[in-house]
Scaffold this active site. Structure first.
Site, PDB file in Angstrom:
ATOM      1  N   ASP A 118      38.867  65.056  50.723  1.00 31.37           N
ATOM      2  CA  ASP A 118      39.951  65.166  49.752  1.00 31.37           C
ATOM      3  C   ASP A 118      40.926  64.070  50.163  1.00 31.37           C
ATOM      4  OD1 ASP A 118      42.326  65.642  48.505  1.00 31.37           O
ATOM      5  OD2 ASP A 118      42.282  67.822  48.770  1.00 31.37           O
TER       6      ASP A 118
ATOM      7  N   LYS B 181      41.419  47.861  38.448  1.00 31.02           N
ATOM      8  CA  LYS B 181      42.414  47.861  37.400  1.00 31.02           C
ATOM      9  C   LYS B 181      42.372  49.181  36.634  1.00 31.02           C
ATOM     10  CE  LYS B 181      41.322  46.931  33.269  1.00 31.02           C
ATOM     11  NZ  LYS B 181      40.362  47.928  32.740  1.00 31.02           N
TER      12      LYS B 181
ATOM     13  N   HIS C 269      42.138  41.609  31.328  1.00 31.03           N
ATOM     14  CA  HIS C 269      41.021  40.763  30.906  1.00 31.03           C
ATOM     15  C   HIS C 269      41.446  39.632  29.959  1.00 31.03           C
ATOM     16  CE1 HIS C 269      38.718  43.816  32.801  1.00 31.03           C
ATOM     17  NE2 HIS C 269      38.549  44.613  31.781  1.00 31.03           N
TER      18      HIS C 269
ATOM     19  N   LYS D  73      38.241  48.806  20.216  1.00 37.85           N
ATOM     20  CA  LYS D  73      37.043  49.640  20.306  1.00 37.85           C
ATOM     21  C   LYS D  73      36.595  49.980  18.889  1.00 37.85           C
ATOM     22  CE  LYS D  73      37.722  51.413  24.942  1.00 37.85           C
ATOM     23  NZ  LYS D  73      36.865  50.476  25.663  1.00 37.85           N
TER      24      LYS D  73
HETATM   25  C1  BG6 Z   1      36.994  47.858  31.256  1.00 41.53           C
HETATM   26  C2  BG6 Z   1      37.774  48.740  30.340  1.00 41.53           C
HETATM   27  O1  BG6 Z   1      37.840  47.202  32.157  1.00 41.53           O
HETATM   28  O2  BG6 Z   1      36.282  46.874  30.494  1.00 41.53           O
HETATM   29  C3  BG6 Z   1      36.867  49.394  29.316  1.00 41.53           C
HETATM   30  O3  BG6 Z   1      38.445  49.737  31.093  1.00 41.53           O
HETATM   31  C4  BG6 Z   1      36.039  48.363  28.598  1.00 41.53           C
HETATM   32  O4  BG6 Z   1      37.614  50.151  28.384  1.00 41.53           O
HETATM   33  C5  BG6 Z   1      35.344  47.433  29.589  1.00 41.53           C
HETATM   34  O5  BG6 Z   1      35.066  49.043  27.823  1.00 41.53           O
HETATM   35  C6  BG6 Z   1      34.665  46.274  28.880  1.00 41.53           C
HETATM   36  O6  BG6 Z   1      33.901  45.551  29.805  1.00 41.53           O
HETATM   37  P1  BG6 Z   1      32.630  44.718  29.342  1.00 41.53           P
HETATM   38  O7  BG6 Z   1      32.197  44.014  30.575  1.00 41.53           O
HETATM   39  O8  BG6 Z   1      31.640  45.720  28.838  1.00 41.53           O
HETATM   40  O9  BG6 Z   1      33.108  43.804  28.257  1.00 41.53           O
END
Ligand code: BG6
Length: 487
Positions: free
Chosen positions: A93, A147, A239, A339
């Protein structure tokens, strides 16, 4: 196999989603391709009252589906079996100092320790402090922070301050897996290894830059995390801004970590802060409703499991940013992520300026040159050129000069997490974020988040399976731009 020292890779959140979907598969691939030290061990940490066997069985069940192709290779199953021998488990924990003695007992004396914190960021501080008290942090230890690091600037600073009490900056690896993607790293080579681009890579030769990270997936089983986070914190703050940095930075003086990170920091610090008027005019938040994504019906965000019925969390963001420096004066950077979009597509599009004057008939077909750097689903670099249509007359048509990375290089391409985990073990910091970078990114994003919160406006609805709310196209249209969706 490398002959470096023993390595213990300790994954906090060892039974979590990230561990069994991404980290363990990445470590397996590194193992299979002899990039993991012979003595490297992987110690999963979790609250489960498991012995080692139970963890191995858990990973065997949960991770295998993510390794279908690799396991079908001739040596796949043998490698998997030898990989499982590297796994250990510490039932801890993380809030209980006393529990860490189980990790000490498992640790190899003198090993290089890598602590991967794949837990909620709110636990980072306690974990670091308990690791320190247990005597597990030495000068060669490294910590990897997932992150999103914090929820805003103040919380990011607080985490950084607290982690800094236990680890030097050179021991801290703030991971953004986009920096591990092959095409993102290739972007630096494209920019700084090809003389033709350098003189053109600036205002006024470039009309606009578009960065899109579009996903077809919805929030899935992550609503608990996602609803507290939203697309701006989940994707834009890290990103998308990292991609923007690599497109926009000046040539670093070397590939040494601090030389690259200094240049990225300058870009982040040059981002023009958004005023309330800018936020209203140049940003769009969206949330998906039900729809059809690539032929499959999808429920709306509010109907997803564990999403509160009145949630105002955004699943889509688009915005127009400016960089206040000589290279990028007046060049808009359009960022977009969402999304449940029409297609899964991550790409960077550099739109060059128009010809000032056309001498050709059929100039109506004329389009500005575009450099399209696709990160996924396929990795490619295309330059849209105007060419003469065959036949009589001098009519033009856009055609691609096409570099398909998959056919140009047949070698296996490591996934981002594999590349970055190997970097951590080798002590290579270049593709990780430094503290000041992270804080500069938060400083730019935070006023936008505050502006949205103060406005009280709900996110704009968009149907699942589209490119986002109509307002996102309107944002472009106001500057006589359009999203290049059919590139
Ligand atoms: C992550 C996010 O950092 O990156 C997700 O938390 C997202 O929400 C993902 O789906 C996307 O990563 P990739 O490599 O699939 O484009």
């Amino acid at each position: 196999m490398s002959d470096t020292n023993n390595v213990d890779i300790v994954i906090f959140g060892g039974a979590g989603d990230l561990a069994f979907r991404k980290l363990v598969p990445a470590l397996f691939m590194a193992h299979m391709h002899n990039k993991l030290e012979g003595n490297a061990r992987i110690i999963g940490v979790g609250r489960q009252a498991w012995e080692r066997d139970a963890y191995v069985a858990f990973i065997n069940e949960k991770t295998r589906p993510f390794l279908q192709d690799a396991l079908q290779e001739a040596n796949g199953e043998t490698c998997w079996t030898s990989f499982l021998d590297r796994l250990y488990f510490a039932s801890i924990d993380v809030t209980q100092a006393g529990d860490y003695k189980r990790l000490s007992a498992l640790s190899t004396a003198g090993a290089q320790r890598v602590f991967y914190l794949a837990t909620a960021p709110s636990l980072f501080t306690q974990i670091c402090s308990h690791l320190d008290s247990a005597g597990l942090i030495d000068a060669q230890a490294r910590v990897v922070l997932e992150k999103p690091l914090g929820h805003d600037l103040a919380s990011a600073k607080a985490i950084n301050d607290q982690v800094a009490q236990h680890f030097a900056e050179s021991q801290i690896y703030r991971i953004d897996h986009y920096l591990g993607k092959e095409t993102v790293q290739n972007l630096m080579v494209l920019r700084f290894g090809n003389a033709i681009f350098e003189p053109l890579w600036r205002s006024p030769n470039i009309r606009s830059v578009q960065i899109t990270v579009a996903e077809t997936v919805g929030v899935g089983s992550r609503a608990g995390f996602y609803d507290q986070t939203g697309a701006a914190r989940d994707m834009v703050q890290n990103h998308l801004l990292q991609l923007l940095c690599i497109v926009a930075m000046e040539p670093p003086i070397s590939l040494q970590p601090n030389d690259v990170r200094d240049e990225k920091l300058k870009v982040l610090r040059s981002l023009r802060p958004m005023t309330d008027v800018d936020i209203k005019r140049d940003t769009v938040r969206g949330q998906y409703k039900s729809g059809t994504v690539e032929g499959v019906a999808a429920v709306g965000y509010l109907a997803e499991e564990n999403v509160p019925a009145n949630s105002m969390t955004e699943t889509f963001v688009s915005l127009k940013a400016h960089i206040n420096n000589a290279r990028w004066a007046n060049v808009p950077f359009y960022l977009r992520t969402g999304k449940r979009m029409q297609h899964r597509r991550s790409e960077i599009i550099i739109e060059f300026d128009d010809m000032p004057f056309s001498i050709f008939s059929g100039a109506a077909n004329s389009q500005p040159n575009r450099l399209v750097i696709s990160l996924q689903p396929e990795e490619s670099i295309q330059l849209k050129m105007m060419v003469k249509e065959p036949g009589s007359g001098m009519n033009m048509r856009p055609v691609n000069l096409d570099l398909d990375m998959r056919s140009a290089f047949t070698e296996r391409r490591a996934e981002a997490y594999e590349r970055l985990l190997v970097d951590v073990v080798k002590g290579r910091l270049t593709h990780f974020m430094r503290r000041d970078e992270l804080e500069a990114a938060w400083s730019w994003v935070e006023p936008i988040l505050n502006g949205w919160a103060a406005s009280g406006e709900p996110p704009k609805a968009y149907n699942a399976g589209t490119w986002g709310p109509a307002a996102s196209s309107a944002l472009m249209a106001r500057s006589e731009h359009t999203w290049f969706e059919e590139s």
